[in-house]
Write a protein that holds these residues in place. Structure first.
Motif, short mmCIF file in Angstrom:
data_model
loop_
_atom_site.label_atom_id
_atom_site.label_comp_id
_atom_site.label_asym_id
_atom_site.label_seq_id
_atom_site.Cartn_x
_atom_site.Cartn_y
_atom_site.Cartn_z
N LEU A 134 -15.37 -20.80 -5.65
CA LEU A 134 -15.44 -19.34 -6.06
C LEU A 134 -14.04 -18.52 -5.76
O LEU A 134 -13.66 -17.62 -6.58
N GLU A 135 -13.84 -18.94 -4.56
CA GLU A 135 -12.44 -17.75 -3.85
C GLU A 135 -11.24 -18.25 -4.68
O GLU A 135 -10.50 -17.39 -5.09
N ASN A 136 -11.19 -19.47 -5.41
CA ASN A 136 -10.03 -19.78 -6.17
C ASN A 136 -9.99 -19.07 -7.54
O ASN A 136 -8.92 -18.91 -8.48
N ALA A 137 -11.36 -18.70 -7.99
CA ALA A 137 -11.30 -17.97 -9.24
C ALA A 137 -11.18 -16.45 -9.08
O ALA A 137 -11.06 -15.83 -10.24
N VAL A 138 -11.14 -15.98 -7.89
CA VAL A 138 -10.85 -14.54 -7.80
C VAL A 138 -9.31 -13.97 -8.07
O VAL A 138 -8.39 -14.49 -7.65
N ALA A 144 -17.09 -9.10 -11.45
CA ALA A 144 -18.58 -9.67 -11.60
C ALA A 144 -18.69 -10.92 -11.65
O ALA A 144 -17.64 -11.85 -11.66
N LEU A 145 -19.71 -11.68 -11.28
CA LEU A 145 -20.32 -12.95 -11.58
C LEU A 145 -21.33 -13.19 -12.31
O LEU A 145 -22.47 -12.27 -12.17
N ILE A 146 -21.48 -14.09 -13.26
CA ILE A 146 -22.66 -14.18 -13.84
C ILE A 146 -23.49 -15.61 -13.38
O ILE A 146 -22.60 -16.68 -13.38
N LEU A 147 -24.81 -15.42 -13.16
CA LEU A 147 -25.42 -16.47 -12.86
C LEU A 147 -26.74 -16.70 -13.69
O LEU A 147 -27.57 -15.99 -13.55
N LEU A 163 -27.34 -19.70 -3.41
CA LEU A 163 -27.35 -18.19 -3.79
C LEU A 163 -27.13 -17.25 -2.50
O LEU A 163 -26.54 -16.43 -2.58
N GLU A 164 -27.16 -17.84 -1.29
CA GLU A 164 -26.62 -17.24 0.03
C GLU A 164 -25.01 -17.19 -0.12
O GLU A 164 -24.55 -16.15 0.13
N LEU A 165 -24.72 -18.38 -0.60
CA LEU A 165 -23.29 -18.69 -0.75
C LEU A 165 -22.57 -17.68 -1.68
O LEU A 165 -21.62 -16.87 -1.41
N ILE A 166 -23.16 -17.42 -2.78
CA ILE A 166 -22.85 -16.77 -3.82
C ILE A 166 -22.97 -15.12 -3.39
O ILE A 166 -22.23 -14.27 -3.60
N ALA A 167 -24.14 -14.91 -2.63
CA ALA A 167 -24.29 -13.41 -2.23
C ALA A 167 -23.06 -13.06 -1.42
O ALA A 167 -22.53 -11.96 -1.28
N ASP A 168 -22.80 -13.96 -0.51
CA ASP A 168 -21.66 -13.70 0.69
C ASP A 168 -20.33 -13.52 -0.17
O ASP A 168 -19.49 -12.57 0.41
N PHE A 169 -20.12 -14.10 -0.98
CA PHE A 169 -18.98 -14.11 -2.05
C PHE A 169 -18.88 -12.79 -2.83
O PHE A 169 -17.83 -12.04 -2.74
N ALA A 170 -19.99 -12.52 -3.16
CA ALA A 170 -20.14 -11.17 -3.98
C ALA A 170 -19.98 -9.82 -3.07
O ALA A 170 -19.13 -8.94 -3.45
N GLU A 171 -20.44 -9.91 -1.89
CA GLU A 171 -20.27 -9.00 -0.95
C GLU A 171 -18.78 -8.82 -0.52
O GLU A 171 -18.29 -7.79 -0.46
N SER A 172 -18.20 -9.88 -0.23
CA SER A 172 -16.80 -9.89 0.31
C SER A 172 -16.02 -9.40 -0.69
O SER A 172 -15.00 -8.57 -0.42
N HIS A 173 -16.29 -9.54 -1.97
CA HIS A 173 -15.21 -9.04 -2.96
C HIS A 173 -15.75 -7.82 -3.64
O HIS A 173 -15.24 -7.37 -4.68
N ASP A 174 -17.03 -7.13 -3.50
CA ASP A 174 -17.65 -6.11 -4.00
C ASP A 174 -17.88 -6.39 -5.33
O ASP A 174 -17.18 -5.53 -6.47
N LEU A 175 -18.66 -7.38 -5.90
CA LEU A 175 -18.82 -7.67 -7.13
C LEU A 175 -20.35 -7.38 -7.68
O LEU A 175 -21.09 -7.57 -6.69
N PHE A 176 -20.45 -6.96 -8.91
CA PHE A 176 -21.82 -7.15 -9.54
C PHE A 176 -22.01 -8.64 -9.56
O PHE A 176 -21.41 -9.42 -9.93
#
Length: 368
Positions: A134-138, A144-147, A163-176
């Motif tokens: 995930l981090e390599n894609a930012v 946003a991320l689509i799931l 999903l918790e991993l995705i949530a942490d990722f979205a929060e750290s980068h402020d993504l929808f």
């Protein structure tokens, strides 16, 4: 592939059409809607009885309280809800993280709007990913991320820990996080659907998208919806009004009746019936040497067709159609690069007699 299948009079396992009978309450509700005069434009976000029924469903299934007056937008299918969400919340040049294999409509919709998908491949055979992936894609353009869970085409059901991993990722980068949860009731082997919006910190940033095409077998009715924070629902609703005006009014009443009258036994029977079809179909694919990725949810399987003649997935899929009369989707439709050239997607959501006939036809490969 559907056109090619019709040309040869074959069995269409390409298109994602569920052949369940439409439940009686859904049909009766739509007819009553027509008889009661629900035949004109609705409010831009849908009729109140349907928005109320969706809110009740969300509370039953996930425990979340959502306001039917400000957090739900009914649209022209889940694809319509996704399109309006992209129009409302993203700009040309923005980037969105997309798991691969992907659902084609997601990618095509974004590209049509000038939005750039950035792909994170799921590793076979278990369709896994890591935080580093995930981090390599930012980039600084990521918004946003689509799931898609359960996922089309690979049938992956994302676990709570994923999903918790995705949530942490979205929060750290402020993504929808745009979620496509339309297959939420097609779950196998005791798995559960975890609504991403229920995870800590995710309610505000999640645009949860679903619909009724699959679970009520009404793909032609074009009824879907988005559930999200009121701040996002209002602009999504405005674009829904601009593009679609509204979803079909009497058909909304049919979907509301289905949500209100069909209980847990109905949804359990849907999962149970499709697990039987999955097991039958995947067993036949193994038997004929087209090794399947056995899906955890949804109603598709990706199978390895590299043993068939041809240099591309399309050529192999066409050989299969010409030889057996069974249509599938070439796997390159779900990948940006060449990773899908050895794969094909089959839809097993067919009437049992049709699916058994498809299985008999596929066995011609061994007899040939």
């Amino acid at each position: 592939m559907s056109i090619e299948c019709a040309r040869v009079g074959g069995i269409n396992l390409a298109q994602g059409v569920c052949d369940l009978p439409v439940p009686g309450p859904v049909l009766d509700g739509a007819k009553q809607g027509m008889d009661q005069g629900r035949n004109i434009y609705t409010r831009f976000d849908g009729l109140h009885p349907l928005r109320r029924a969706i809110a009740d469903k969300v509370r039953r299934d996930s425990g979340m309280d959502v306001d039917p007056e400000g957090q739900i937008v009914v649209s022209a299918g889940a694809t319509g809800a996704f399109y309006c969400a992209c129009l409302a919340l993203l700009d040309p040049g923005d980037e969105v993280v997309v798991f691969e294999p992907y659902y084609g409509y997601h990618v095509v919709t974004m590209r049509a709007l000038g939005i750039r998908p950035v792909f994170v491949p799921l590793a076979q055979p278990d369709w896994t990913f890591t935080a580093s992936d995930l981090e390599n894609a930012v980039t600084d353009r990521t918004r946003a991320l689509i799931l898609n869970t359960p996922a089309n085409p690979c049938g992956k059901v994302f676990t709570r820990s994923e999903l918790e991993l995705i949530a942490d990722f979205a929060e750290s980068h402020d993504l929808f996080v745009f979620t496509d949860e339309i297959y939420e009731h097609f779950l196998y082997d005791g798995r559960e659907h975890v609504a991403p919006a229920t995870l800590p910190g995710m309610a505000r940033r999640t645009i949860a998208i679903s619909g009724f095409s699959k679970v009520f077998a009404i793909t032609g009715w074009r009824l879907g919806y988005a559930v999200c924070d009121p701040e996002w629902a209002l602009p999504i609703g405005h674009f829904n009004d601009l593009v679609y005006v509204c979803a079909p009014a009497p058909l909304q009443m049919g979907a509301a009746a289905g949500l209100n009258e069909l209980g847990p036994d109905y949804y359990a029977s849907v999962a149970r019936e499709h697990q039987k079809k999955r097991d039958l179909f995947c067993a036949v694919l193994c038997e004929i040497g087209l090794t399947p990725h056995v899906p955890q949810g949804a109603y598709y399987t990706l199978a390895d067709i590299s043993s068939l003649p041809g240099d591309t997935a399309k050529a192999r899929a066409m050989h299969l159609l010409e030889t057996t009369g069974v249509a599938c989707v070439p796997g390159n439709a779900f990948y940006e690069g060449s990773q899908g050239e050895h794969l094909a997607r089959f839809c097993f959501a067919k009437k049992m007699d049709v699916l058994k006939q498809a299985c008999d036809n596929l066995r011609r490969l061994n007899r040939g």
